[in-house]
Design a protein around this motif. Structure first.
Motif, PDB file in Angstrom:
ATOM      1  N   LEU A 160     -47.819 105.536 -49.381  1.00 14.46           N
ATOM      2  CA  LEU A 160     -46.519 106.190 -49.575  1.00 14.46           C
ATOM      3  C   LEU A 160     -46.374 106.682 -51.009  1.00 14.46           C
ATOM      4  CD1 LEU A 160     -43.695 106.842 -48.427  1.00 14.46           C
ATOM      5  CD2 LEU A 160     -42.964 104.599 -49.217  1.00 14.46           C
ATOM      6  N   ASN A 195     -44.596 103.658 -41.066  1.00 10.19           N
ATOM      7  CA  ASN A 195     -43.158 103.387 -41.015  1.00 10.19           C
ATOM      8  C   ASN A 195     -42.294 104.476 -41.639  1.00 10.19           C
ATOM      9  OD1 ASN A 195     -43.430 100.713 -39.907  1.00 10.19           O
ATOM     10  ND2 ASN A 195     -44.232 100.101 -41.913  1.00 10.19           N
ATOM     11  N   TRP A 196     -42.928 105.441 -42.296  1.00 12.54           N
ATOM     12  CA  TRP A 196     -42.160 106.409 -43.081  1.00 12.54           C
ATOM     13  C   TRP A 196     -42.417 107.831 -42.603  1.00 12.54           C
ATOM     14  CZ3 TRP A 196     -39.095 105.146 -47.472  1.00 12.54           C
ATOM     15  CH2 TRP A 196     -39.129 103.794 -47.832  1.00 12.54           C
ATOM     16  N   LEU A 206     -42.307 111.680 -44.043  1.00 11.56           N
ATOM     17  CA  LEU A 206     -42.308 112.391 -45.327  1.00 11.56           C
ATOM     18  C   LEU A 206     -42.067 113.871 -45.090  1.00 11.56           C
ATOM     19  CD1 LEU A 206     -45.358 110.363 -46.073  1.00 11.56           C
ATOM     20  CD2 LEU A 206     -43.724 110.631 -47.916  1.00 11.56           C
ATOM     21  N   ASP A 259     -31.846 104.126 -48.396  1.00 12.10           N
ATOM     22  CA  ASP A 259     -33.113 103.667 -47.818  1.00 12.10           C
ATOM     23  C   ASP A 259     -34.277 104.584 -48.183  1.00 12.10           C
ATOM     24  OD1 ASP A 259     -30.952 103.107 -45.194  1.00 12.10           O
ATOM     25  OD2 ASP A 259     -32.091 101.455 -46.087  1.00 12.10           O
ATOM     26  N   ALA A 260     -33.963 105.808 -48.549  1.00 10.21           N
ATOM     27  CA  ALA A 260     -35.014 106.810 -48.737  1.00 10.21           C
ATOM     28  C   ALA A 260     -35.449 106.909 -50.190  1.00 10.21           C
ATOM     29  CB  ALA A 260     -34.494 108.168 -48.251  1.00 10.21           C
ATOM     30  N   ALA A 297     -39.053 110.806 -48.679  1.00  7.78           N
ATOM     31  CA  ALA A 297     -39.661 109.815 -47.801  1.00  7.78           C
ATOM     32  C   ALA A 297     -38.546 108.952 -47.254  1.00  7.78           C
ATOM     33  CB  ALA A 297     -40.658 108.957 -48.569  1.00  7.78           C
ATOM     34  N   ARG A 298     -38.475 108.801 -45.937  1.00 11.04           N
ATOM     35  CA  ARG A 298     -37.441 107.949 -45.363  1.00 11.04           C
ATOM     36  C   ARG A 298     -38.073 107.084 -44.286  1.00 11.04           C
ATOM     37  NH1 ARG A 298     -33.868 109.966 -40.749  1.00 11.04           N
ATOM     38  NH2 ARG A 298     -34.500 107.855 -40.217  1.00 11.04           N
ATOM     39  N   PRO A 299     -37.585 105.846 -44.162  1.00 13.16           N
ATOM     40  CA  PRO A 299     -38.143 105.000 -43.093  1.00 13.16           C
ATOM     41  C   PRO A 299     -37.800 105.645 -41.750  1.00 13.16           C
ATOM     42  CG  PRO A 299     -36.751 103.727 -44.592  1.00 13.16           C
ATOM     43  CD  PRO A 299     -36.540 105.161 -44.928  1.00 13.16           C
ATOM     44  N   THR A 328     -34.134 102.636 -39.768  1.00 15.71           N
ATOM     45  CA  THR A 328     -33.453 101.936 -40.864  1.00 15.71           C
ATOM     46  C   THR A 328     -32.390 101.017 -40.274  1.00 15.71           C
ATOM     47  OG1 THR A 328     -31.542 103.383 -41.207  1.00 15.71           O
ATOM     48  CG2 THR A 328     -33.637 104.116 -42.145  1.00 15.71           C
TER      49      THR A 328
END
Lengths: 389, 287
Positions: free
Chosen positions: B34, B82-83, B85, B219-220, B236-238, B241
């Motif tokens: 990441l 998990n992310w 992008l 979260d991002a 980048a965000r999960p 969440t």
């Protein structure tokens, strides 16, 4: 777009929101015949509210000289220029308000000042109109008049203290796309919500009086809050209370048809019509009213205060014959308390003010200052009195 | 009311032809970490397919932009375990990352449907009942983190002030405690006033024009850089969440996605922006 009634321009006009007048409107009157630009009001406001980081160049209250002073630079010239020449028909404004003159992409006609426009708050201070004209004196326009100071009355200047006008139809509130600016129902005070503001500065662009300011430390915009914590307790704002010249009065103003004759604000604004709004042609219905300076040519003043300037000046000049008017004027700067009523006590020759919150007589001011004549030689003290100069 | 506006705006925009047609953005899986993918210049981004999105000036709600300065946005996307992008790249000759002297900051944003889908959620900041979830990056925040909070003295290096009441000193970090009486925006935790940001971005929820509200919990992540007269920003965000106001995403699914750009040099801010209609994001990876 909804239509609302603006009594200052004597007609309905377009406004982005449905008109909703507050239950009470807090308003001010400034007597321009008395302002000496001591800037005590400016310092009072700055010490109370704008002494923090990011607020260094903010002057929520400022006093500028007319005709050549402005803060920010040329604020009124620029918006008048954008609006263009407009006209009145008697007491009815037949031109366009700033809402009606807005470009197709915009909500209100306005502009964003440059950063440097705030750099010189004292520009034009004490610069008179008419002193430097070469030859244009006493009607001699052929140059033979010379560059000298002739008849006093050709020259003039006056001081214009300004704060947020807490307009009935605010351009700042209309410009904010997030509804971060609101006008309080209880007293008509206009506030910028510091939790919601995202620093877009639409309010600064929209307000023709340029009263909101950007804070680069918090990255939000701020403006005069009418000292609302004081107002809520029945006390007049800092700039009113600290004014050395006693040029200011504040209190609640009714709409013209509901005017209460012994309310000092209603009396001076609606009954006597001696206090006039600033640039009513913008269409915002500002709630800071001015008694025009009697020594300034009415032609100049009409652009600033509307068509009733001559009437206001005549009324002011004859105030000495009108004890009731004199009482209202004498109560300026005499009490911290907001007054709901006043009266002229004939037997005592005094102006009496009644407190808005508890209805008691809170101040009495003699209309004629007591004069005491003392003999040259004081027998008790065995001394002579001298003038000390 | 908002739905009517949405539909009539759609009809209006239909007249502009293919300029705002939908694009499918493919998001391919990657094994790169990441932190590496958060670098817009990382080699791995070159193996992600690039989509070109046409951007239009916002011309629905006043105040509007009648003429924009950006026409195109290049988007690439990738997904880790998990992310998700998103890499946005657009041409902007000036990096506008100042706010101290009346300027405006360059910025960009990505928008997801938080509850509904492209059929019932307006791409113009959502509508009541159908919120959108927005990731928003600003160049000024990138500068704040990399170079220190751009405070008053950054804009006016020769300024002098005698003191700030109740403050321990004159620097940003000295303005705290009782001194914050003069800065209510800071004492009220206005997201615009955060002096110690960890990410150059915020997450927002919106249900229509003027309603965008910053989320308290972020979260991002994001990272932006300016080179060769272009901005490139990676969000980048999960995928999932714990925040119920976020959109939840799954590997192997397709979701609506939209973008916005702001040009600080031409005083873009708020609704004065460049935007696009819903596009489709095809999230790769094993569901």
């Amino acid at each position: 777009m909804p239509k609302v009634f603006n009594w200052q321009i004597g007609r309905e006009m377009e406004f982005p929101y449905e008109g909703a007048r507050p239950d009470n409107q807090f308003a001010y009157i400034f007597d321009l015949n008395k302002c000496i630009a001591c800037q005590t009001c400016t310092i009072a406001c700055k010490t109370t509210w704008t002494a923090g980081k990011g607020q260094e160049t903010m002057l929520w209250n400022n006093v500028e000289t007319k005709p050549y002073g402005y803060f920010p630079l040329g604020w009124d010239l620029k918006i008048l220029d954008l609006l263009g020449a407009q006209s009145w028909d008697g007491d009815v404004y037949t031109g366009k308000t700033l809402f009606e003159a807005a470009e197709s992409d915009e909500i209100v006609l306005g502009y964003l000042p440059d950063d440097m426009d705030y750099a010189n708050p004292n520009i034009g201070e004490d610069d008179c109109y008419g002193t430097t004209f070469k030859g244009a004196v006493n009607g001699r326009s052929d140059g033979s008049g010379g560059a000298y100071f002739d008849a006093v009355h050709h020259s003039w200047m006056f001081y214009l203290p300004r704060i947020c006008n807490h307009c009935t139809y605010p351009a700042c509130l209309s410009s904010c796309t997030r509804k971060s600016i609101y006008k309080r129902k209880m007293d008509g005070i206009v506030l910028i919500d510091q939790t919601r503001c995202r620093g877009y500065r639409e309010c600064i662009k929209g307000c023709p009086y340029k009263r909101p300011f950007y804070n680069p430390h918090t990255r939000t915009s701020e403006k005069c809050i009418a000292c609302y914590p004081f107002v809520e307790q029945g006390q007049q704002p800092q700039c009113v209370v600290t004014c050395i010249g006693k040029i200011r009065l504040s209190g609640y103003l009714s709409t013209p048809e509901k005017s209460i004759k012994n309310h000092p604000m209603d009396y001076l604004i609606h009954e006597k019509r001696i206090a006039l709004p600033l640039y009513p042609q913008f269409g915002l219905e500002p709630n800071v009213y001015y008694i025009p300076p009697v020594h300034v040519p009415p032609q100049f003043l009409t652009q600033m205060f509307g068509p009733r300037v001559r009437h206001a000046i005549e009324t002011y000049r004859s105030a000495h014959k009108d004890p009731e008017l004199l009482s209202a004027l004498t109560l300026f700067g005499c009490t911290e308390r907001i007054l709901k009523a006043f009266k002229y006590d004939k037997s005592a020759n005094e102006a009496v003010g009644i407190d808005m919150m508890n209805g008691t007589e809170v101040v009495c001011v003699p209309l004629t200052e007591p004069v005491i004549v003392r003999p040259l030689h004081d027998q008790k003290l065995g001394a002579y009195r001298h003038n000390i100069t | 009311m908002k739905n009517t506006l949405f539909l009539s705006a759609l009809a209006l925009l239909g007249l502009t032809g293919p300029a705002l047609a939908q694009t499918t953005i493919e998001s391919k899986p990657t094994r790169t970490s990441l932190d590496e993918m958060l670098k817009p210049g990382h080699q791995e981004w070159q193996s992600m397919p690039e989509s070109t999105i046409k951007m239009a000036p916002q011309n629905i709600a006043k105040p509007m932009l009648s003429k924009g300065t950006f026409q195109e946005l290049k988007v690439r996307s990738s997904v880790t375990k998990n992310w998700l992008l998103i890499r946005m790249e657009w041409e902007d000759p000036n990096a506008d990352a100042e706010l101290t002297r009346g300027e405006f900051s360059d910025a960009c944003a990505v928008q997801f449907c938080a509850k509904g889908d492209a059929k019932d959620t307006s791409p113009f900041m959502g509508n009541p009942g159908k919120p959108v979830h927005i990731l928003h990056w600003k160049a000024i925040w990138q500068a704040d983190i990399e170079l220190g909070y751009r405070d008053v003295e950054h804009g006016y290096p020769n300024m002098y002030v005698d003191y700030y009441p109740l403050a321990e000193g004159k620097k940003t970090e000295d303005i705290k405690g009782p001194a914050l009486q003069y800065n209510p925006a800071r004492s009220l935790n206005n997201p615009m006033s955060l002096t110690q940001r960890k990410q150059p971005m915020e997450e927002l929820v919106a249900v229509g024009f003027g309603s965008a509200t910053s989320q308290a919990h972020l979260d991002a992540k994001a990272n932006g850089q300016h080179s060769n007269k272009k901005w490139s920003v990676v969000f980048a965000r999960p995928l999932e969440t714990p925040d119920p106001s976020d959109s939840q995403l799954k590997a192997g699914s397709s979701v609506p996605i939209a973008f916005a750009l702001w040009d600080g040099a031409t005083r873009n801010r708020g609704g004065r922006k460049h935007y696009c209609m819903w596009q489709t994001l095809k999230i790769g990876g094993t569901p």
